[in-house]
Design a protein around this motif. Structure first.
Motif, PDB file in Angstrom:
ATOM      1  N   ARG A  92      12.509  15.188   0.391  1.00  0.00           N
ATOM      2  CA  ARG A  92      13.541  14.751  -0.540  1.00  0.00           C
ATOM      3  C   ARG A  92      14.598  15.830  -0.698  1.00  0.00           C
ATOM      4  NH1 ARG A  92      10.573  13.852  -6.255  1.00  0.00           N
ATOM      5  NH2 ARG A  92      12.697  13.920  -7.133  1.00  0.00           N
ATOM      6  N   ASP A  93      15.799  15.369  -1.036  1.00  0.00           N
ATOM      7  CA  ASP A  93      16.917  16.256  -1.337  1.00  0.00           C
ATOM      8  C   ASP A  93      17.305  15.968  -2.785  1.00  0.00           C
ATOM      9  OD1 ASP A  93      19.401  17.478  -1.688  1.00  0.00           O
ATOM     10  OD2 ASP A  93      20.000  17.126   0.385  1.00  0.00           O
ATOM     11  N   ASN A  94      16.866  16.813  -3.693  1.00  0.00           N
ATOM     12  CA  ASN A  94      17.086  16.548  -5.111  1.00  0.00           C
ATOM     13  C   ASN A  94      18.578  16.558  -5.476  1.00  0.00           C
ATOM     14  OD1 ASN A  94      14.330  16.279  -5.657  1.00  0.00           O
ATOM     15  ND2 ASN A  94      14.095  18.479  -6.034  1.00  0.00           N
ATOM     16  N   ALA A  95      19.360  17.345  -4.781  1.00  0.00           N
ATOM     17  CA  ALA A  95      20.796  17.403  -5.072  1.00  0.00           C
ATOM     18  C   ALA A  95      21.500  16.083  -4.729  1.00  0.00           C
ATOM     19  CB  ALA A  95      21.438  18.542  -4.303  1.00  0.00           C
ATOM     20  N   LYS A  96      20.920  15.348  -3.774  1.00  0.00           N
ATOM     21  CA  LYS A  96      21.510  14.078  -3.343  1.00  0.00           C
ATOM     22  C   LYS A  96      20.741  12.874  -3.865  1.00  0.00           C
ATOM     23  CE  LYS A  96      23.366  15.956   0.981  1.00  0.00           C
ATOM     24  NZ  LYS A  96      23.370  15.842   2.476  1.00  0.00           N
ATOM     25  N   ASN A  97      19.720  13.110  -4.688  1.00  0.00           N
ATOM     26  CA  ASN A  97      18.886  12.014  -5.195  1.00  0.00           C
ATOM     27  C   ASN A  97      18.383  11.131  -4.054  1.00  0.00           C
ATOM     28  OD1 ASN A  97      19.180  12.853  -7.849  1.00  0.00           O
ATOM     29  ND2 ASN A  97      20.891  11.474  -8.267  1.00  0.00           N
ATOM     30  N   ASN A 116       5.574  18.756  -3.780  1.00  0.00           N
ATOM     31  CA  ASN A 116       4.190  18.515  -3.383  1.00  0.00           C
ATOM     32  C   ASN A 116       4.066  17.114  -2.789  1.00  0.00           C
ATOM     33  OD1 ASN A 116       3.157  21.033  -4.299  1.00  0.00           O
ATOM     34  ND2 ASN A 116       3.223  20.247  -6.386  1.00  0.00           N
ATOM     35  N   THR A 117       3.312  17.014  -1.707  1.00  0.00           N
ATOM     36  CA  THR A 117       3.236  15.747  -0.987  1.00  0.00           C
ATOM     37  C   THR A 117       1.810  15.219  -0.896  1.00  0.00           C
ATOM     38  OG1 THR A 117       3.036  16.901   1.130  1.00  0.00           O
ATOM     39  CG2 THR A 117       5.257  16.281   0.415  1.00  0.00           C
ATOM     40  N   HIS A 118       1.742  13.913  -0.701  1.00  0.00           N
ATOM     41  CA  HIS A 118       0.461  13.231  -0.489  1.00  0.00           C
ATOM     42  C   HIS A 118       0.688  12.150   0.558  1.00  0.00           C
ATOM     43  CE1 HIS A 118      -3.205  10.955  -1.174  1.00  0.00           C
ATOM     44  NE2 HIS A 118      -2.451   9.879  -1.277  1.00  0.00           N
ATOM     45  N   GLU A 153       0.826  -1.205   0.000  1.00  0.00           N
ATOM     46  CA  GLU A 153       0.000   0.000   0.000  1.00  0.00           C
ATOM     47  C   GLU A 153       0.858   1.253   0.000  1.00  0.00           C
ATOM     48  OE1 GLU A 153      -2.405  -0.234   3.534  1.00  0.00           O
ATOM     49  OE2 GLU A 153      -0.682  -0.179   4.892  1.00  0.00           O
ATOM     50  N   LEU A 154       0.331   2.301  -0.625  1.00  0.00           N
ATOM     51  CA  LEU A 154       1.025   3.581  -0.682  1.00  0.00           C
ATOM     52  C   LEU A 154       0.976   4.256   0.682  1.00  0.00           C
ATOM     53  CD1 LEU A 154       2.396   5.824  -2.395  1.00  0.00           C
ATOM     54  CD2 LEU A 154       0.090   6.725  -2.793  1.00  0.00           C
ATOM     55  N   VAL A 155       2.125   4.733   1.121  1.00  0.00           N
ATOM     56  CA  VAL A 155       2.227   5.447   2.396  1.00  0.00           C
ATOM     57  C   VAL A 155       2.264   6.955   2.163  1.00  0.00           C
ATOM     58  CG1 VAL A 155       3.657   5.829   4.429  1.00  0.00           C
ATOM     59  CG2 VAL A 155       3.399   3.516   3.504  1.00  0.00           C
ATOM     60  N   ALA A 156       3.170   7.369   1.274  1.00  0.00           N
ATOM     61  CA  ALA A 156       3.330   8.798   1.009  1.00  0.00           C
ATOM     62  C   ALA A 156       4.038   8.972  -0.324  1.00  0.00           C
ATOM     63  CB  ALA A 156       4.130   9.478   2.124  1.00  0.00           C
ATOM     64  N   ALA A 157       3.815  10.136  -0.941  1.00  0.00           N
ATOM     65  CA  ALA A 157       4.429  10.448  -2.225  1.00  0.00           C
ATOM     66  C   ALA A 157       4.884  11.897  -2.232  1.00  0.00           C
ATOM     67  CB  ALA A 157       3.450  10.198  -3.365  1.00  0.00           C
TER      68      ALA A 157
END
Length: 120
Positions: free
Chosen positions: A71-76, A56-58, A46-50
């Motif tokens: 998330r840290d996009n610079a660190k993937n 943007n979060t869900h 089951e999905l927990v979070a996105a």
């Protein structure tokens, strides 16, 4: 080759906290949506979070107010801060991401999972 590796799982008492991490590696051009899923024994995944690339979060209703995805996009890298843990949160937690690489284009990838056990 793109890989997702989770870490941070473990055994924690009810009411405790854990922080999961998911690191994407390989020849990555971009990472779109990243998600956390979980699967308890005998139950469906089951999905927990996105979280989208813009932040943007869900959240699933059963973790809203207790878990925080980031998330840290610079660190993937993606994180899941889990507070006020309950025994029913016990599951294997999986990282999922929509990743564009130079060799395969855009695809969905899964990590190997990390076990979270909430028990006294």
């Amino acid at each position: 080759q793109v890989q997702l590796v989770e870490s941070g799982g473990g055994l924690v008492q009810p009411g405790g906290s854990l922080r999961l991490s998911c690191v994407a590696s390989g020849t990555i051009l971009s990472i779109r949506t990243m998600d956390w899923y979980r699967q308890a024994p005998g139950k469906q995944r089951e999905l927990v979070a996105a979280i989208t690339s813009s932040g943007n979060t869900h959240y699933a209703y059963f973790v809203k107010g207790r878990f925080t995805i980031s998330r840290d996009n610079a660190k993937n890298t993606m994180y899941l801060q889990m507070n006020s843990l309950k025994p029913e949160d016990t599951a294997v937690y999986y990282c999922n991401a929509d990743i564009e690489s130079d060799s395969l284009g855009a695809m969905g990838y899964w990590g190997q999972g990390t076990q979270v056990t909430v028990s006294s």
